[in-house]
Design an enzyme around this catalytic site. Structure first.
Site, PDB file in Angstrom:
ATOM      1  NE  ARG A  80       8.541  -7.817  -0.901  1.00  0.00           N
ATOM      2  CZ  ARG A  80       8.056  -7.023   0.037  1.00  0.00           C
ATOM      3  NH1 ARG A  80       8.160  -5.700  -0.088  1.00  0.00           N
ATOM      4  NH2 ARG A  80       7.465  -7.524   1.100  1.00  0.00           N
ATOM      5  CB  CYS A  83       0.895  -6.013   2.461  1.00  0.00           C
ATOM      6  SG  CYS A  83       1.384  -4.392   3.079  1.00  0.00           S
ATOM      7  CB  SER A 120      -1.931  -4.168  11.719  1.00  0.00           C
ATOM      8  OG  SER A 120      -2.736  -4.144  10.561  1.00  0.00           O
ATOM      9  N   GLY A 121       0.030  -2.502   9.516  1.00  0.00           N
ATOM     10  CA  GLY A 121       1.079  -2.595   8.516  1.00  0.00           C
ATOM     11  C   GLY A 121       2.425  -2.133   9.037  1.00  0.00           C
ATOM     12  CE  LYS A 125       9.008  -1.581   0.057  1.00  0.00           C
ATOM     13  NZ  LYS A 125       8.570  -1.914   1.443  1.00  0.00           N
ATOM     14  NE  ARG A 164       0.994   3.204   8.221  1.00  0.00           N
ATOM     15  CZ  ARG A 164       1.508   2.067   7.741  1.00  0.00           C
ATOM     16  NH1 ARG A 164       0.744   1.011   7.526  1.00  0.00           N
ATOM     17  NH2 ARG A 164       2.804   1.993   7.461  1.00  0.00           N
ATOM     18  CG  HIS A 184      -3.086  -2.291   3.741  1.00  0.00           C
ATOM     19  ND1 HIS A 184      -3.097  -1.956   5.079  1.00  0.00           N
ATOM     20  CD2 HIS A 184      -1.768  -2.486   3.411  1.00  0.00           C
ATOM     21  CE1 HIS A 184      -1.842  -1.954   5.538  1.00  0.00           C
ATOM     22  NE2 HIS A 184      -1.027  -2.266   4.549  1.00  0.00           N
TER      23      HIS A 184
END
Length: 292
Positions: A55, A85, A115-116, A169, A190, A197
């Site tokens: 990235r 994401c 789910s992340g 990030k 979280r 999200h």
């Protein structure tokens, strides 16, 4: 079997299986991506990679098609990286604002679904919920603490500056894709939901913008859907965004703490637009643009 046709699943090896392949969609972790990138791209295949491996490498485009699709044309190694994401969800929402007036500063708080952290993490949250309701001991494995009936202000590992890797990030990836000298400060949290999200975002622009200007730009922006009517209690929520393609935005308002500030709330399914869908859109773009 896919669409009535049977396909053979092969083990990934360092061989010539990628001869004749135009596009490879890869999502097997950064280590695997780094190891196999030369094998995958050797015969001309374009590798669209969903890991963090490439990235921030200067010679690898980092792309969200609604934001910087043209960067695909700059690929020199036949690799295009799919962003994190949370970054994808945010950048789709801020792009129309940046087009009105350059953004100089962003503060964001992300509320990230279980789910992340993967399927096992989703199952752990479900098991914990049942355990708490049954008065049983709570099993903790995938998260730092019990996630059921709790929020954890900790996504990914902590770095020397006390931000997490996930938070940084968003800073670095946003700057790269926007080609802009802007600052992004994030707190990643979280939360106990399955999918999608959510993000609370504050932006500071060079010029003062009205809410009507921002809302109108967002309504016209690709990949973005405005759900914003506080009077009738309409605003985005993960309950309704899960399993859907757009990024949803609402609660658009002037920031009372800054004259050039705009605040809003956005939600996106991080498995679809935040991962798989974005990769497929990159593939569609490079096909339409005859880059393969």
């Amino acid at each position: 079997e896919f669409k009535g046709k049977k396909h053979t699943v092969k083990e990934l090896k360092h061989n010539d299986d990628f001869k004749g392949i135009d596009i490879a969609l890869t999502s097997a972790g950064a280590g695997t991506s780094r190891e196999f990138a030369p094998t995958i791209t050797r015969y001309g295949a374009v590798m669209i990679d969903n890991s963090s491996a490439f990235r921030m490498e200067d010679d690898v485009p980092l792309v969200v098609p609604e934001v910087n699709a043209e960067d695909c044309r700059a690929m020199t190694r036949n690799i295009i990286a799919n962003p994190n994401c949370s970054t994808i969800v945010m950048i789709v929402a801020i792009k129309p604002i940046h087009d009105l007036s350059p953004i100089r500063r962003i503060h964001a708080a992300t509320y990230q679904a279980a789910s992340g952290a993967g399927a096992a993490a989703m199952q752990e949250m479900e098991d914990q919920t049942k355990q708490v309701l049954a008065g049983s001991p709570v099993t903790i494995d995938k998260f730092q603490y019990q996630l059921a009936f709790n929020v954890i202000p900790h996504v990914d590992i902590f770095l020397e500056n006390d931000y997490t890797k996930e938070e940084m990030k968003m800073h670095h990836e946003t700057r790269k894709m926007m080609h802009a000298d802007l600052s992004v400060s994030t707190t990643a949290v979280r939360i106990p939901v399955y999918r999608a999200h959510s993000e609370a975002i504050w932006v500071e622009t060079e010029d003062e913008l009205s809410v009507d200007q921002v809302r109108s730009a967002m309504e016209k922006a690709p990949g973005l859907e405005v759900v914003d009517d506080p009077k009738t209690l309409k605003y985005p929520m993960p309950l309704f965004a899960a399993g859907k393609d757009p990024v949803y935005v609402g609660r658009i308002r002037k920031d009372v703490a800054h004259p050039r500030g705009i605040a809003f709330w956005c939600v996106g399914d991080q498995i679809r637009k935040g991962a798989a869908l974005n990769a497929v859109q990159i593939a569609e773009y490079i096909i339409e643009s005859k880059l393969v």
